[in-house]
Write a protein that holds these residues in place. Structure first.
Motif, PDB file in Angstrom:
ATOM      1  N   LEU A  15     -10.435  -0.429  51.243  1.00  0.00           N
ATOM      2  CA  LEU A  15      -9.334   0.211  50.519  1.00  0.00           C
ATOM      3  C   LEU A  15      -9.176  -0.409  49.133  1.00  0.00           C
ATOM      4  O   LEU A  15      -8.972   0.302  48.143  1.00  0.00           O
ATOM      5  N   GLY A  18     -11.586   0.879  46.727  1.00  0.00           N
ATOM      6  CA  GLY A  18     -11.496   2.309  46.469  1.00  0.00           C
ATOM      7  C   GLY A  18     -12.519   3.141  47.203  1.00  0.00           C
ATOM      8  O   GLY A  18     -12.754   4.306  46.857  1.00  0.00           O
ATOM      9  N   THR A  20     -12.313   4.212  50.244  1.00  0.00           N
ATOM     10  CA  THR A  20     -11.606   5.175  51.059  1.00  0.00           C
ATOM     11  C   THR A  20     -10.122   5.055  50.727  1.00  0.00           C
ATOM     12  O   THR A  20      -9.724   4.245  49.882  1.00  0.00           O
ATOM     13  N   SER A  21      -9.310   5.846  51.377  1.00  0.00           N
ATOM     14  CA  SER A  21      -7.861   5.789  51.186  1.00  0.00           C
ATOM     15  C   SER A  21      -7.191   5.832  52.541  1.00  0.00           C
ATOM     16  O   SER A  21      -7.780   6.269  53.546  1.00  0.00           O
ATOM     17  N   CYS A  22      -5.952   5.366  52.583  1.00  0.00           N
ATOM     18  CA  CYS A  22      -5.203   5.433  53.841  1.00  0.00           C
ATOM     19  C   CYS A  22      -4.997   6.880  54.265  1.00  0.00           C
ATOM     20  O   CYS A  22      -5.083   7.204  55.456  1.00  0.00           O
ATOM     21  N   ARG A  55       0.204   7.892  52.528  1.00  0.00           N
ATOM     22  CA  ARG A  55       0.312   8.168  51.083  1.00  0.00           C
ATOM     23  C   ARG A  55       1.151   7.105  50.380  1.00  0.00           C
ATOM     24  O   ARG A  55       0.851   6.714  49.249  1.00  0.00           O
ATOM     25  N   ASP A  58      -1.059   4.129  49.850  1.00  0.00           N
ATOM     26  CA  ASP A  58      -1.993   4.384  48.753  1.00  0.00           C
ATOM     27  C   ASP A  58      -1.295   4.257  47.402  1.00  0.00           C
ATOM     28  O   ASP A  58      -1.870   3.705  46.445  1.00  0.00           O
ATOM     29  N   ARG A  61      -0.831   0.578  46.510  1.00  0.00           N
ATOM     30  CA  ARG A  61      -2.065  -0.028  45.993  1.00  0.00           C
ATOM     31  C   ARG A  61      -2.336   0.429  44.556  1.00  0.00           C
ATOM     32  O   ARG A  61      -2.736  -0.367  43.708  1.00  0.00           O
TER      33      ARG A  61
END
Length: 447
Positions: A15, A18, A20-22, A55, A58, A61
């Motif tokens: 994560l 970058g 992937t994303s939650c 979201r 994300d 972050r």
């Protein structure tokens, strides 16, 4: 096909880079939860809330804000725990129509505060009263370890285990009264941690046995279990990493090694060989006190007596709506007298004191988590005799350490390509931090 196979630190690193994303993790997990392989794993899904949590993590972050421990990562919760606005069914149908919970259970609230994306509630043995994991009301999730034969997942935290084993969640919140975290962890190839009972508040979890119930979870690694435990308990354990060399590990010779299935015996022996080669001191001890448990836990046993106190009105109102096997076990507590119950408590306290004295000076106790591989499901569904025989075997080793009010891990110890076998590491109450250090060292030696 398993959707998430990484541990929590690896996911966090991906994560941060970058990769992937939650939101992508949670959306993929929700999609996989609808696939045939995940049939009967969840009783309720929370797609909107889970995606919103993802979201939010994300966005944190992206803004350079350090997210909480489980921020945006998918976590499942056993259908034993209160969620505000919902009736807690605990794998039953008899509880339908009962009042909704006014607040989240503390364990659920703490997971939310840690940013977890709560995917949904997982299936379980009705009222958590079996180590097998079969549920006649909501179906039984299939153990993902064997594509050729439908095997039980273990219970009572059946859906919790399968949600992690299928990669739908990084952790499954469950409970452990006689082995309900460690049994399915062992049969599904996961790590399960049963903490000392008093470590995590039990409020908001529908009781099976107030003397034995423990709030805990299963994951893919010891470190992940400790991450989740720190959230559930409200504080991390003070774990100091230790080398395996020189650790004194007790190997009880009474009860816990009886009737081992050959594959379990072989995996256990292989694990001991590796630990010995790494410098651990493996010391056989009689621990004959283990053979006393059936007598001291009679008549009835803590779980039937205390479960009958919880469910007697439901039984009187709607026994036909119970799983008949669960109802029969609960009813074993109906005729136990108050003086007998108090004597059970006194016998247990005396036994704990004696066993704690015998285990002083050891860093952990080692034994197979369960003596058998995951049994085939069909025979246990069809036959009461086969079901109760398997249930007794599955619970035998794990229950000893609930009775001790101890702490315990189950770690996978099978060879690559073989069906899962669990190695149990256990210790006395309050020794969670030291046991965790041993579990980290053992896990590394067996990797």
């Amino acid at each position: 096909m398993r959707f998430i196979t990484d541990t929590i630190p690896v996911l966090k690193a991906r994560l941060a880079r970058g990769e992937t994303s939650c939101e992508a993790l949670v959306a993929g997990a929700l999609e996989a939860a609808a696939a045939p392989a995940a049939a009967s794993v969840f009783t309720t899904l929370y797609p909107e809330a889970a995606l919103a949590a993802a979201r939010h993590a994300d966005a944190q972050r992206a803004a350079g804000v350090a997210p909480p421990a489980l921020a945006g990562l998918p976590v499942s919760i056993k259908d034993l725990y209160d969620v505000a606005g919902e009736t807690t069914l605990a794998g039953s149908v008899v509880c339908r129509g009962e009042p909704a919970a006014l607040a989240d259970a503390p364990a659920v609230a703490r997971l939310r505060s840690a940013g977890a994306a709560l995917l949904g509630k997982t299936n379980m043995t009705e009222f958590a009263f079996s180590g097998v994991g079969i549920n006649p009301h909501h179906g039984t999730p299939r153990n993902p370890a064997d594509a050729a034969l439908a095997r039980i997942p273990g219970g009572s935290s059946s859906g919790a285990a399968v949600s992690v084993a299928l990669g739908l969640a990084v952790a499954g919140l469950g409970s452990d009264t006689g082995g309900s975290i460690r049994i399915p962890a062992a049969l599904c190839g996961l790590v399960g941690f049963k903490s000392t009972q008093s470590r995590v508040p039990r409020q908001g979890a529908l009781e099976l046995s107030r003397s034995l119930d423990t709030v805990c979870a299963m994951t893919r690694s010891v470190a992940d279990c400790l991450t989740v435990d720190a959230v559930l308990a409200g504080a991390p354990l003070a774990v100091q990493r230790r080398p395996l060399a020189g650790l004194r590990l007790a190997l009880p010779q009474t009860v816990l090694l009886d009737a081992l299935e050959p594959a379990v015996a072989q995996a256990y022996a292989h694990a001991l060989t590796r630990l010995s080669a790494a410098g651990a001191q493996l010391i056989e001890i009689p621990l004959g006190e283990l053979a006393e448990i059936p007598r001291l836990n009679a008549p009835g046993g803590f779980s039937p007596v205390e479960a009958y106190a919880v469910h007697h009105q439901r039984l009187a109102r709607a026994r036909a709506q119970f799983d008949p096997r669960v109802a029969a076990r609960i009813e074993l507590g109906a005729s136990v007298l108050a003086r007998e119950y108090i004597a059970m408590q006194d016998h247990r306290a005396d036994w704990i004191a004696r066993v704690e004295a015998l285990l002083e000076g050891f860093d952990a106790v080692l034994c197979p988590t369960v003596p058998v591989l995951a049994p085939a499901m069909d025979e246990l569904v069809a036959s009461d005799e086969a079901f109760f025989k398997a249930n007794g075997l599955l619970l035998r080793n794990t229950f000893a350490f609930n009775y001790l009010d101890g702490c315990a891990f189950s770690l996978p110890c099978q060879a690559a390509g073989e069906l899962p076998v669990g190695l149990m590491l256990a210790s006395v109450r309050g020794d969670d931090a030291r046991l965790a250090s041993v579990a980290l060292a053992v896990e590394q030696a067996l990797a």
